[in-house]
Design a protein around this motif. Structure first.
Motif: not given
Length: 126
Positions: A55-70
């Motif tokens: 489903d190409s769901s993604t997950n991010y570490e808290g400090s990069v949320k909103g700044r990084f996109t996989i």
């Protein structure tokens, strides 16, 4: 032969952007979870972001949320990490990794991943 090759690292000023690439050979990235990790000198390797296979769901570490996109380009068999608003604390060697056990949902624990690239250095400094 299974291989992951990262590229795109470099030196960037605070507030700048970089896009990292993780190109795979010997297997299809779309079928496995893929994650980006980073390791700064003297620190443990930490999960930054991951993308799940179906489903190409993604997950991010808290400090990069909103700044990084996989993201993943299936045609190029490549996963990207777009990084914006970079900060000095983002400085690290960045690695991509694949989980050949093929779970449906990706995770950010290093022990979950069995194939790793060689890493690419990201340095954020003025």
């Amino acid at each position: 032969q299974v291989q992951l090759v990262e590229s795109g690292g470099g030196l960037v000023q605070p507030g700048g952007s970089l896009r990292l690439s993780c190109a795979a050979s010997g297997f299809t990235l779309a079928y496995v979870p893929v994650a980006w990790f980073r390791q700064a000198p003297g620190k443990e390797r930490e999960g930054v972001s991951c993308i799940s296979p179906r489903d190409s769901s993604t997950n991010y570490e808290g400090s990069v949320k909103g700044r990084f996109t996989i993201s993943r380009d299936n045609a190029k068999n490549t996963v990207y990490l777009q990084m914006h608003n970079l900060k000095p604390e983002d400085t690290a060697v960045y690695y991509c990794a694949a989980d050949m056990a093929r779970p449906a949902i990706c995770g950010l624990g290093p022990m979950e991943y069995d194939y790793w690239g060689q890493g690419t250095q990201v340095t954020v400094s003025s």
